[in-house]
Design a protein around this motif. Structure first.
Motif, PDB file in Angstrom:
ATOM      1  N   GLU A  27       0.823  -1.208   0.000  1.00 44.88           N
ATOM      2  CA  GLU A  27       0.000   0.000   0.000  1.00 44.88           C
ATOM      3  C   GLU A  27       0.858   1.259   0.000  1.00 44.88           C
ATOM      4  O   GLU A  27       0.608   2.191  -0.768  1.00 44.88           O
ATOM      5  CB  GLU A  27      -0.931   0.007   1.214  1.00 44.88           C
ATOM      6  CG  GLU A  27      -2.026  -1.030   1.151  1.00 44.88           C
ATOM      7  CD  GLU A  27      -2.875  -1.053   2.409  1.00 44.88           C
ATOM      8  OE1 GLU A  27      -2.897  -0.036   3.139  1.00 44.88           O
ATOM      9  OE2 GLU A  27      -3.506  -2.085   2.667  1.00 44.88           O
ATOM     10  N   GLN A  28       1.856   1.287   0.859  1.00 44.18           N
ATOM     11  CA  GLN A  28       2.719   2.469   0.964  1.00 44.18           C
ATOM     12  C   GLN A  28       3.476   2.720  -0.326  1.00 44.18           C
ATOM     13  O   GLN A  28       3.570   3.859  -0.789  1.00 44.18           O
ATOM     14  CB  GLN A  28       3.695   2.304   2.127  1.00 44.18           C
ATOM     15  CG  GLN A  28       3.048   2.344   3.481  1.00 44.18           C
ATOM     16  CD  GLN A  28       4.001   1.932   4.591  1.00 44.18           C
ATOM     17  OE1 GLN A  28       5.206   1.988   4.442  1.00 44.18           O
ATOM     18  NE2 GLN A  28       3.442   1.496   5.707  1.00 44.18           N
ATOM     19  N   LEU A  29       4.011   1.673  -0.918  1.00 36.09           N
ATOM     20  CA  LEU A  29       4.787   1.837  -2.150  1.00 36.09           C
ATOM     21  C   LEU A  29       3.900   2.242  -3.320  1.00 36.09           C
ATOM     22  O   LEU A  29       4.303   3.047  -4.158  1.00 36.09           O
ATOM     23  CB  LEU A  29       5.564   0.564  -2.464  1.00 36.09           C
ATOM     24  CG  LEU A  29       6.738   0.315  -1.517  1.00 36.09           C
ATOM     25  CD1 LEU A  29       7.212  -1.121  -1.615  1.00 36.09           C
ATOM     26  CD2 LEU A  29       7.864   1.291  -1.785  1.00 36.09           C
ATOM     27  N   ALA A  30       2.684   1.715  -3.374  1.00 37.38           N
ATOM     28  CA  ALA A  30       1.768   2.096  -4.448  1.00 37.38           C
ATOM     29  C   ALA A  30       1.423   3.581  -4.340  1.00 37.38           C
ATOM     30  O   ALA A  30       1.365   4.285  -5.347  1.00 37.38           O
ATOM     31  CB  ALA A  30       0.510   1.238  -4.403  1.00 37.38           C
ATOM     32  N   LEU A  31       1.217   4.069  -3.136  1.00 34.17           N
ATOM     33  CA  LEU A  31       0.911   5.486  -2.942  1.00 34.17           C
ATOM     34  C   LEU A  31       2.110   6.375  -3.262  1.00 34.17           C
ATOM     35  O   LEU A  31       1.970   7.424  -3.885  1.00 34.17           O
ATOM     36  CB  LEU A  31       0.463   5.738  -1.499  1.00 34.17           C
ATOM     37  CG  LEU A  31      -0.916   5.248  -1.122  1.00 34.17           C
ATOM     38  CD1 LEU A  31      -1.148   5.394   0.375  1.00 34.17           C
ATOM     39  CD2 LEU A  31      -1.983   6.012  -1.896  1.00 34.17           C
TER      40      LEU A  31
END
Length: 165
Positions: A27-31
Motif C-alpha cells: 500500500e505504501q509503495l503504491a501510494l
C-alpha cells in the motif's frame, strides 16, 4: 520527473506478522511510487545466506512510476524504516526488505544502487515471484527472460506458495 517506467520490486519479511508487513508495504509503495500494476502471490522460503533464522515471505511487485531510480530507492528505504527495519547484520532477520530488482531496461551501477539487482539470477526466492508477474521480461544485462533465468537458477532453496491469508 522522468517518463513513466515499470519497476519490479521484491518485498521480504521474516519477523513479526510477515503477511501484514508485506500488505502495508504494498500500500505504501503504491501510494508513494505510482500505480501498482501487478503483485505476485506470497511465497515462503528458508532464509538465503544465513539459515539460522525464521523463514521469509516474499512477494514481487510491478510498479509504474515516474520517480527516478534513486527517488524510488528512497521510498523503498522509508517503507522499510516505517516497518521497523534495523540493519544490524548482513542477511540478518528483518521486519521488511524492499529491493529494486529491475527498473525498466536500465542498467544502473552507482555507489548506493545497482540495477538490475546484482544477485537476482542466483536467488530462486526472487525469481519465482518475479516470473509469476514478469516471466517474459528480459534481464537487461544477461539478455535472458526472467522465466529462463528461473529455469537455470542454481539456488537449491525451495520456494513454496504460502497458503496463509
Amino acid at each position: 520527473m522522468s517518463a513513466a517506467v515499470t519497476a519490479y520490486l521484491l518485498l521480504g519479511s521474516n519477523l513479526g506478522d510477515r503477511a501484514a508487513l508485506l500488505a502495508a508495504a504494498r500500500e505504501q509503495l503504491a501510494l508513494a511510487a505510482g500505480e501498482l500494476m501487478a503483485s505476485s502471490a506470497l511465497y515462503e522460503t528458508a532464509a538465503w545466506g544465513r539459515e539460522d533464522q525464521p523463514a521469509f515471505l516474499n512477494q514481487a511487485l510491478a510498479v509504474r512510476t515516474t520517480l527516478t531510480p534513486h527517488e524510488l530507492l528512497a521510498h523503498c528505504l522509508a517503507t522499510e524504516q516505517r516497518a521497523g527495519r534495523q540493519r544490524l547484520e548482513r542477511w540478518g532477520s528483518r521486519t521488511l526488505d524492499v529491493d529494486i530488482l529491475l527498473y525498466g531496461p536500465e542498467i544502473i551501477d552507482a555507489p548506493t544502487l545497482t540495477v538490475p539487482h546484482p544477485r537476482l539470477a542466483e536467488r530462486r526466492f526472487a525469481l519465482v515471484p518475479l516470473a509469476e508477474i514478469a516471466g517474459s521480461v528480459l534481464h537487461p544485462v544477461r539478455h535472458t527472460s526472467i522465466a529462463e533465468l528461473l529455469a537455470i537458477c542454481p539456488d537449491p532453496l525451495a520456494v513454496k506458495p504460502w497458503p496463509g491469508r
